[in-house]
Design a protein around this motif. Structure first.
Motif, PDB file in Angstrom:
ATOM      1  N   ASP A  69      26.544  16.032  76.734  1.00 49.17           N
ATOM      2  CA  ASP A  69      25.239  16.718  76.188  1.00 49.17           C
ATOM      3  C   ASP A  69      25.432  16.918  74.616  1.00 49.17           C
ATOM      4  OD1 ASP A  69      27.358  18.901  75.033  1.00 49.17           O
ATOM      5  OD2 ASP A  69      26.906  19.983  77.066  1.00 49.17           O
ATOM      6  N   GLU A  70      24.453  17.402  73.927  1.00 47.67           N
ATOM      7  CA  GLU A  70      24.375  17.322  72.460  1.00 47.67           C
ATOM      8  C   GLU A  70      25.625  18.002  71.874  1.00 47.67           C
ATOM      9  OE1 GLU A  70      22.224  15.543  70.574  1.00 47.67           O
ATOM     10  OE2 GLU A  70      21.558  14.984  72.666  1.00 47.67           O
ATOM     11  N   ALA A  71      25.964  19.034  72.163  1.00 48.47           N
ATOM     12  CA  ALA A  71      27.443  19.759  71.582  1.00 48.47           C
ATOM     13  C   ALA A  71      28.572  18.792  71.674  1.00 48.47           C
ATOM     14  CB  ALA A  71      27.533  21.075  72.225  1.00 48.47           C
ATOM     15  N   GLU A  72      28.497  18.150  72.820  1.00 51.25           N
ATOM     16  CA  GLU A  72      29.881  17.443  73.058  1.00 51.25           C
ATOM     17  C   GLU A  72      29.602  16.056  72.006  1.00 51.25           C
ATOM     18  OE1 GLU A  72      31.392  17.255  77.672  1.00 51.25           O
ATOM     19  OE2 GLU A  72      29.121  16.805  77.232  1.00 51.25           O
ATOM     20  N   LEU A  73      28.328  15.502  71.868  1.00 50.44           N
ATOM     21  CA  LEU A  73      28.135  14.263  71.307  1.00 50.44           C
ATOM     22  C   LEU A  73      28.344  14.833  69.577  1.00 50.44           C
ATOM     23  CD1 LEU A  73      24.956  12.873  72.685  1.00 50.44           C
ATOM     24  CD2 LEU A  73      27.323  11.857  72.786  1.00 50.44           C
ATOM     25  N   ALA A  74      27.911  16.039  69.219  1.00 47.50           N
ATOM     26  CA  ALA A  74      28.329  16.442  67.921  1.00 47.50           C
ATOM     27  C   ALA A  74      29.778  16.377  67.640  1.00 47.50           C
ATOM     28  CB  ALA A  74      27.654  17.785  67.785  1.00 47.50           C
ATOM     29  N   SER A  75      30.650  16.771  68.447  1.00 50.18           N
ATOM     30  CA  SER A  75      32.188  17.034  68.210  1.00 50.18           C
ATOM     31  C   SER A  75      32.585  15.571  68.232  1.00 50.18           C
ATOM     32  CB  SER A  75      32.798  17.545  69.235  1.00 50.18           C
ATOM     33  OG  SER A  75      32.363  19.138  69.405  1.00 50.18           O
ATOM     34  N   ILE A  76      32.185  14.682  68.897  1.00 47.70           N
ATOM     35  CA  ILE A  76      32.694  13.347  68.778  1.00 47.70           C
ATOM     36  C   ILE A  76      32.320  12.629  67.400  1.00 47.70           C
ATOM     37  CG2 ILE A  76      32.403  11.245  69.957  1.00 47.70           C
ATOM     38  CD1 ILE A  76      32.147  12.556  72.780  1.00 47.70           C
ATOM     39  N   ARG A  77      31.036  13.004  67.297  1.00 46.62           N
ATOM     40  CA  ARG A  77      30.574  12.364  66.061  1.00 46.62           C
ATOM     41  C   ARG A  77      31.316  12.668  64.743  1.00 46.62           C
ATOM     42  NH1 ARG A  77      24.099  11.367  66.001  1.00 46.62           N
ATOM     43  NH2 ARG A  77      24.391  10.147  64.195  1.00 46.62           N
ATOM     44  N   ALA A 100      34.658  13.891  65.067  1.00 43.66           N
ATOM     45  CA  ALA A 100      35.783  13.351  64.850  1.00 43.66           C
ATOM     46  C   ALA A 100      35.836  11.840  64.649  1.00 43.66           C
ATOM     47  CB  ALA A 100      36.319  13.260  66.627  1.00 43.66           C
ATOM     48  N   ALA A 101      34.577  11.060  64.761  1.00 41.26           N
ATOM     49  CA  ALA A 101      34.594   9.662  64.286  1.00 41.26           C
ATOM     50  C   ALA A 101      34.300   9.637  62.954  1.00 41.26           C
ATOM     51  CB  ALA A 101      33.354   9.143  64.959  1.00 41.26           C
ATOM     52  N   ALA A 102      33.745  10.666  62.408  1.00 39.20           N
ATOM     53  CA  ALA A 102      33.449  10.666  60.893  1.00 39.20           C
ATOM     54  C   ALA A 102      35.008  11.049  60.164  1.00 39.20           C
ATOM     55  CB  ALA A 102      32.420  11.837  60.438  1.00 39.20           C
ATOM     56  N   ILE A 103      35.740  11.725  60.826  1.00 37.92           N
ATOM     57  CA  ILE A 103      36.994  12.268  60.101  1.00 37.92           C
ATOM     58  C   ILE A 103      37.851  11.051  60.187  1.00 37.92           C
ATOM     59  CG2 ILE A 103      39.173  13.328  60.627  1.00 37.92           C
ATOM     60  CD1 ILE A 103      37.529  15.769  61.301  1.00 37.92           C
ATOM     61  N   ALA A 104      37.976  10.202  61.281  1.00 36.45           N
ATOM     62  CA  ALA A 104      38.789   9.012  61.506  1.00 36.45           C
ATOM     63  C   ALA A 104      38.063   7.919  60.361  1.00 36.45           C
ATOM     64  CB  ALA A 104      38.764   8.554  62.969  1.00 36.45           C
ATOM     65  N   SER A 105      36.965   7.657  60.348  1.00 38.29           N
ATOM     66  CA  SER A 105      36.515   6.604  59.517  1.00 38.29           C
ATOM     67  C   SER A 105      36.912   6.873  58.070  1.00 38.29           C
ATOM     68  CB  SER A 105      34.967   6.659  59.536  1.00 38.29           C
ATOM     69  OG  SER A 105      34.510   6.123  60.903  1.00 38.29           O
ATOM     70  N   ASP A 106      36.649   8.287  57.520  1.00 35.87           N
ATOM     71  CA  ASP A 106      36.945   8.724  56.105  1.00 35.87           C
ATOM     72  C   ASP A 106      38.482   8.474  55.863  1.00 35.87           C
ATOM     73  OD1 ASP A 106      34.448   9.201  55.870  1.00 35.87           O
ATOM     74  OD2 ASP A 106      34.514  11.372  56.090  1.00 35.87           O
ATOM     75  N   SER A 135      40.846  17.272  61.415  1.00 32.41           N
ATOM     76  CA  SER A 135      41.375  16.745  62.797  1.00 32.41           C
ATOM     77  C   SER A 135      42.211  17.905  63.274  1.00 32.41           C
ATOM     78  CB  SER A 135      41.866  15.424  62.870  1.00 32.41           C
ATOM     79  OG  SER A 135      42.029  15.149  64.205  1.00 32.41           O
ATOM     80  N   GLU A 136      41.922  18.388  64.782  1.00 39.82           N
ATOM     81  CA  GLU A 136      42.911  19.118  65.424  1.00 39.82           C
ATOM     82  C   GLU A 136      44.185  18.562  65.643  1.00 39.82           C
ATOM     83  OE1 GLU A 136      40.628  20.335  68.967  1.00 39.82           O
ATOM     84  OE2 GLU A 136      39.148  21.374  67.666  1.00 39.82           O
ATOM     85  N   GLY A 137      44.386  17.255  65.503  1.00 35.98           N
ATOM     86  CA  GLY A 137      45.371  16.279  65.923  1.00 35.98           C
ATOM     87  C   GLY A 137      45.149  15.045  66.327  1.00 35.98           C
ATOM     88  N   VAL A 138      46.139  14.106  66.358  1.00 32.38           N
ATOM     89  CA  VAL A 138      45.744  12.737  66.901  1.00 32.38           C
ATOM     90  C   VAL A 138      44.864  12.748  68.254  1.00 32.38           C
ATOM     91  CG1 VAL A 138      47.285  11.821  65.011  1.00 32.38           C
ATOM     92  CG2 VAL A 138      47.934  12.270  67.662  1.00 32.38           C
ATOM     93  N   VAL A 192      38.173  16.831  67.447  1.00 32.77           N
ATOM     94  CA  VAL A 192      37.361  17.898  67.056  1.00 32.77           C
ATOM     95  C   VAL A 192      36.897  18.452  68.455  1.00 32.77           C
ATOM     96  CG1 VAL A 192      35.244  18.893  65.913  1.00 32.77           C
ATOM     97  CG2 VAL A 192      36.603  17.022  64.946  1.00 32.77           C
ATOM     98  N   ASP A 193      37.100  20.210  68.390  1.00 35.31           N
ATOM     99  CA  ASP A 193      36.725  20.856  69.639  1.00 35.31           C
ATOM    100  C   ASP A 193      37.398  20.152  70.999  1.00 35.31           C
ATOM    101  OD1 ASP A 193      35.393  22.320  68.108  1.00 35.31           O
ATOM    102  OD2 ASP A 193      33.614  21.131  68.382  1.00 35.31           O
ATOM    103  N   GLY A 194      38.456  19.299  70.969  1.00 36.33           N
ATOM    104  CA  GLY A 194      39.057  18.965  72.055  1.00 36.33           C
ATOM    105  C   GLY A 194      38.296  17.493  72.147  1.00 36.33           C
TER     106      GLY A 194
END
Length: 344
Positions: free
Chosen positions: A121-129, A131-137, A168-171, A209-211
């Protein structure tokens, strides 16, 4: 429960506990059509009250073990057929539950929660995005700080620390840092190998992010990269873009895998031995699998990776990976880091 041919379900897998109950501690869930209970011990009692206030608490303590309490719930709800995660429970735990509740038939849950978790859902996608931004940066921030003469472990630690610093909450999983000949190992463990000029370094990593996890891979060069490794890199980069371009809602996972695989196999037969990708969410490897012959159809809300690679023993290897979101209008690539061959 409407999708399940059973009177009750017992959930042990941590990702499913979090998804169903919002609970991140230890324990298990007991679910029927008209009841839902969370079993845990004193250490997590207050956490459970905060995270899952709508769930009934069944407290595990001395003389009140998980099998005993679950058996009591099974009998109390007259559950004759109980679905359990046979792909997660240990044999001993399964036996203990079967012996405590002999009147119930235990059947496999068969990955039902995982299939329900496929569409985000949108909340899950926001967390994944995020987390992806953190890894990219983190990757971009790392590039000016690494150089030949460092070990794989040193680069790994720097990258992981950078992700933590960015939030990030962790790897998301055990970071892979594989340079030189170790690049021929798709899941190499970071070692004390000293990176030399002329080598490629493959970094496979993600943030949380958020698990929810992200997953990306970049391969960078040190010094001037020779023609053999450069050709491998260019092949993988082209195959990865072909896979991304082929993605579309309604296509099968096997179709997408074949596009990239055929291109690589024509140039490096047998050097691409793993699947093209996988789903990503609360767990790093989820459904659907973007793999050869898989007839699963891609749908809106699926989050999948595209990660072809070439691995040549005695020479090295390369992998490039992005995590993308499937939408009706195409794909959203959550990974913004550059993919051209960077020679540090």
């Amino acid at each position: 429960m409407n999708a399940l041919q059973a009177d009750a379900a017992i959930i042990h897998r941590p990702e499913n506990l979090r998804w169903l109950a919002g609970y991140t501690g230890e324990g298990c869930l007991f679910i029927t059509k008209d009841a839902h209970a969370l079993l845990t011990d004193f250490r997590y009692y207050e956490q459970m009250r905060r995270q899952s206030p709508d769930w009934s608490l069944v407290e595990v303590k001395s003389g009140r073990s998980y099998p005993t309490l679950l058996a009591s719930l099974i009998r109390g709800h007259n559950a004759r057929t109980v679905a359990v995660e046979t792909d997660y429970l240990t044999y001993d735990d399964y036996r203990a539950l079967a012996e405590a509740a002999p009147e119930a038939e235990l059947i496999p849950l068969a990955g039902l929660p995982e299939s329900l978790r496929e569409i985000k859902d949108e909340a899950e996608l926001a967390s994944i995005r995020r987390a992806a931004a953190i890894a990219s940066d983190a990757f971009v921030n790392l590039l000016p700080r690494i150089h030949a003469g460092m070990t794989e472990k040193q680069v790994q630690r720097m990258l992981e620390f950078e992700m933590l610093e960015l939030g990030s909450e962790g790897v998301a999983f055990d970071t892979i840092a594989a340079a030189g000949l170790n690049g021929a190992l798709p899941h190499a463990t970071p070692s004390d190998h000293v990176i030399e000029n002329g080598e490629l370094l493959t970094l496979d990593f993600g943030a949380t992010v958020d698990g929810y996890r992200s997953d990306m891979t970049r391969t960078v060069g040190f010094g001037k990269i020779g023609p053999e490794l450069r050709a491998i890199y260019e092949t993988v980069q082209t195959a990865q873009q072909m896979g991304l371009d082929a993605l579309a809602v309604g296509k099968t996972c096997g179709e997408i895998d074949k596009v990239a695989r055929d291109y690589i196999d024509a140039r490096y037969p047998g050097a691409f031995g793993h699947s093209l990708g996988h789903g990503v969410g609360l767990f790093i490897h989820e459904q659907p699998r973007v793999s050869s012959g898989n007839t699963a159809v891609l749908k809106c809300g699926h989050v999948v990776t595209v990660e072809p690679g070439v691995y040549i023993p005695g020479l090295g290897g390369c992998r490039i990976e992005d995590t993308v979101i499937m939408t009706a209008d195409g794909v959203i690539n959550t990974i913004a880091a550059p993919k051209h061959l960077i020679e540090l």
